[in-house]
Design an enzyme around this catalytic site. Structure first.
Site: not given
Lengths: 72, 376
Positions: B122, B271, B302
């Site tokens: 991430c 994020h 995500n």
């Protein structure tokens, strides 16, 4: 935050239509699931600056236990 | 706090690519006891929506190379000018060689091109940008292609209801060039390696190689999900606490590094871990919610390494001052304050698996013949 305000906030946190009191047993709520645990973690962190772990949630049995954790 | 500052690299263009197949949470009522109220509640609390999932014939390099081909064509960039290729990915095509070399070959790039991989999730896009800026500041490299992506959806068992609704697959291409003009970029990055096992694939590396005794190894998580060990584990609660410790401070530190206030920033690309987490970060960092999208999670889920790029590519207005805020596996984090004036935003396209994409059987046959010296 008063106890009444806390209970109103918890209705929104748990997204439940049940009547909540400090004596409400968490496991008796249909909505007490992993989403609710995450939402409660977020609520305690955001509103009280309190960090909780899974161990805390295994020990907490009632809505009142969550309030106690929040320092109410 | 370590701040890295660069002023001669321009981020010229970006393009995100998603797989063609997707799942809508509305089509998964069976996982909510067939109760529409429970489904609506989960959507409201977590922001679950649509997630794109790569099929078993599609990898990150397939999507990233496709994104690069489209971007180079649309921006009329000569592939022979690319002298630096950085690939950020945790789900490589092969344990070795690195994806950057595989992508270099597929894209038929110039041999005078440095190619390297970065293994991060991430926070990876910010680390990729940081590495690109650092190497280009030497003056040796003029044009960089940064490829990033992840396959967290393809590699998550869809019956794992903690992980499955959260992740979507995506990859992207970013082009950066050296510029003699002033172009400021500030990076704030960090690591807490004591949390290395909070998001982890315990099997398949050299510590515990995947073998017959581990291939079907299941463990039960805190909500009774049966999770295959080789598919990875995330300690969600610990990661949440880490995120709330790190991400709001990262936003503030990154703005401070650039001497910006929230008024100076056009967009905060955070994020998209999930809607709940992003909303909490926004509230704790006290940044204006209208400048920090949370709906990207509901649209694409995500996207791990690609998440902040997906946020950028989803914007329709031209971007100038942008703050990136990324955090996750490692545990690691990265913030960037960037001037994106003149950026070509190639938006979000879809990768359709070619009909002749090799099946598992064909690939096995290929490698058997390859070892025999009889290439297809």
């Amino acid at each position: 935050m008063t106890n009444e305000e806390f209970l109103t906030e918890m209705l929104d946190v748990l997204q439940t239509e049940e009547q909540l009191s400090m004596d409400t047993v968490l496991d008796d709520l249909d909505e007490w699931d992993s989403l609710s645990v995450m939402a409660t973690m977020a609520f305690l962190e955001k509103s009280f600056g309190i960090k909780t772990t899974m161990k805390d949630y295994k020990e907490m049995k009632t809505i009142g236990d969550i309030a106690k954790k929040a320092g109410l | 706090m370590t701040v890295a500052f660069f002023n001669h690299t321009r981020i010229c263009g970006i393009k995100t690519v998603l797989p063609e197949h997707f799942i809508d949470i509305d089509d998964e009522l069976q996982y909510f006891d067939n109760n529409p109220k429970k489904l609506a509640r989960a959507k409201k609390m977590m922001g679950y929506g649509r997630r794109y999932i790569a099929d078993e014939r599609t990898t990150v390099t397939d999507m990233a190379v496709y994104a690069a081909e489209k971007l180079l064509l649309e921006m009329k960039i000569d592939r022979n000018d690319i002298d630096l290729l950085i690939f950020v990915n945790q789900k490589p095509d092969y344990p070795e060689p690195c994806d950057a070399c595989v992508a270099h070959g597929k894209l038929k790039l110039n041999k005078n091109c440095t190619s390297l991989d970065i293994n991060l999730g991430c926070s990876g896009y910010v680390h990729g940008l940081l590495t690109a800026h650092a190497l280009m500041s030497s003056g040796a490299y003029k044009t960089c292609l940064l490829l990033v992506g992840d396959l967290c959806a393809r590699t998550t068992d869809q019956t794992n209801r903690k992980g499955a609704p959260v992740f979507g697959d995506a990859a992207s291409a970013t082009v950066l060039t050296y510029t003699s003009e002033e172009r400021n970029a500030y990076f704030v990055t960090g690591t807490d390696g004591t949390g290395w096992n909070k998001i982890v694939h315990p099997l398949g590396g050299m510590r515990l190689p995947l073998d017959k005794d581990t291939i079907d190894l299941y463990a039960e998580d805190t909500i009774g999900n049966r999770v295959l060990l080789h598919k990875g584990i995330m300690k969600g609660e610990d990661v949440f606490n880490f995120t709330m410790d790190v991400a709001p401070a990262l936003l503030k530190d990154t703005m401070k590094a650039a001497n910006w206030t929230a008024d100076d920033v056009d967009l905060f690309a955070i994020h998209q871990a999930n809607k709940q987490i992003v909303e909490n970060i926004i509230a704790k960092a006290e940044i204006p919610p209208e400048k920090a999208p949370v709906d990207v999670f509901s649209k694409y889920a995500n996207n791990s390494t690609n998440s902040v790029v997906t946020v950028l590519c989803d914007q329709t207005n031209p971007l100038k001052n942008v703050v990136l805020c990324a955090f996750g596996i490692g545990l690691s984090w990265g913030g960037a304050a960037l001037d994106l004036s003149g950026l070509y935003n190639g938006g979000i396209a879809h990768y359709v698996t070619p009909q002749d994409a090799p099946s598992r059987e064909r690939q096995i046959k290929y490698w058997i013949n390859f070892f025999k010296g009889e290439e297809e």
